[in-house]
Motif scaffolding. Sequence first.
Motif, short mmCIF file in Angstrom:
data_model
loop_
_atom_site.label_atom_id
_atom_site.label_comp_id
_atom_site.label_asym_id
_atom_site.label_seq_id
_atom_site.Cartn_x
_atom_site.Cartn_y
_atom_site.Cartn_z
N ASP A 187 0.85 -1.22 0.09
CA ASP A 187 0.10 0.18 0.00
C ASP A 187 0.79 1.08 0.17
O ASP A 187 2.13 1.32 -0.13
CB ASP A 187 -1.13 -0.01 1.11
CG ASP A 187 -0.25 -0.01 2.62
OD1 ASP A 187 0.77 0.28 2.62
OD2 ASP A 187 -1.11 -0.31 3.72
N PHE A 188 0.24 2.19 -0.07
CA PHE A 188 0.93 3.62 0.04
C PHE A 188 1.86 3.91 1.22
O PHE A 188 2.92 4.33 0.91
CB PHE A 188 -0.20 4.78 -0.24
CG PHE A 188 0.46 6.22 -0.33
CD1 PHE A 188 0.93 6.77 -1.44
CD2 PHE A 188 0.70 6.99 0.94
CE1 PHE A 188 1.36 8.03 -1.39
CE2 PHE A 188 1.31 8.25 0.99
CZ PHE A 188 1.48 8.74 -0.10
N VAL A 189 1.21 3.65 2.31
CA VAL A 189 2.19 3.75 3.38
C VAL A 189 3.33 3.07 3.46
O VAL A 189 4.63 3.44 3.85
CB VAL A 189 1.18 3.53 4.88
CG1 VAL A 189 2.20 3.59 6.07
CG2 VAL A 189 0.07 4.66 4.64
N GLU A 190 3.08 1.85 3.08
CA GLU A 190 4.41 0.76 3.18
C GLU A 190 5.35 1.07 1.95
O GLU A 190 6.51 0.98 2.16
CB GLU A 190 3.90 -0.68 2.71
CG GLU A 190 4.67 -1.77 2.92
CD GLU A 190 5.16 -2.17 4.37
OE1 GLU A 190 6.35 -2.63 4.82
OE2 GLU A 190 4.22 -1.61 5.33
#
Length: 221
Positions: free
Chosen positions: A2-5
Amino acid sequence: MDFVETFLNWEVFQRTFPMLWKGVWNTLALAGVILTLGAVWGVIVCLIRLYAPKPFRVLAIIYIDLFRAIPILVLLVLVYFALPFIGIRLNSFTAAALALSLVFSSFTAEVFRAGIQAIPKGQLEAAEALGLPFRVTIWKVILPQALRIAIPPHTSNSVAIAKDTSLASVVAMPDLLKQATDAQALTANPTPLIVAAIMYLIVLLPAVRLVSYLERRFSNA
């Protein structure tokens, strides 16, 4: 993933933070040297431009026009990669400081020239009538008044050249951007670049606000 990762990976941040922190201090050191040397030399060039004999004034004009016109990236490459061919070898920090100081001094010279020329000629004539030596007139009468006029644009130029320190990565100077790109290559993750961008904002946003304050402060003076 995902974006955060991908862009805000905490594990990557922890691994690369020491590299980025070192880059911050290198960037601040470089900016400090540039702002100091560029400001002092710029004022000297300005005084040569205005008050020296004509041959020196012409040389000062050429200097100012040349370093205002040349792209910083080109100058960095010339200083770091071309000077060794004539026997002058500079480390990456010195090369970056020299190139950016030359550019900053040319803009500083023009800013202070405008400030000095905005001072009524009667100030200089009054100092001459009082019998003040020329160097005392410049130091005690002209420069203090020119400084008030020059501070807002000079501060704006200072912020701009501080941002341009990121170009020092081209000559392998381990500034914040260079450390971030190295960290990205090491971890195969863009998180270090995002963190570096945030660090630039933390350092430069207060400086931008200072410029706005000084513009308001001195426009009302």
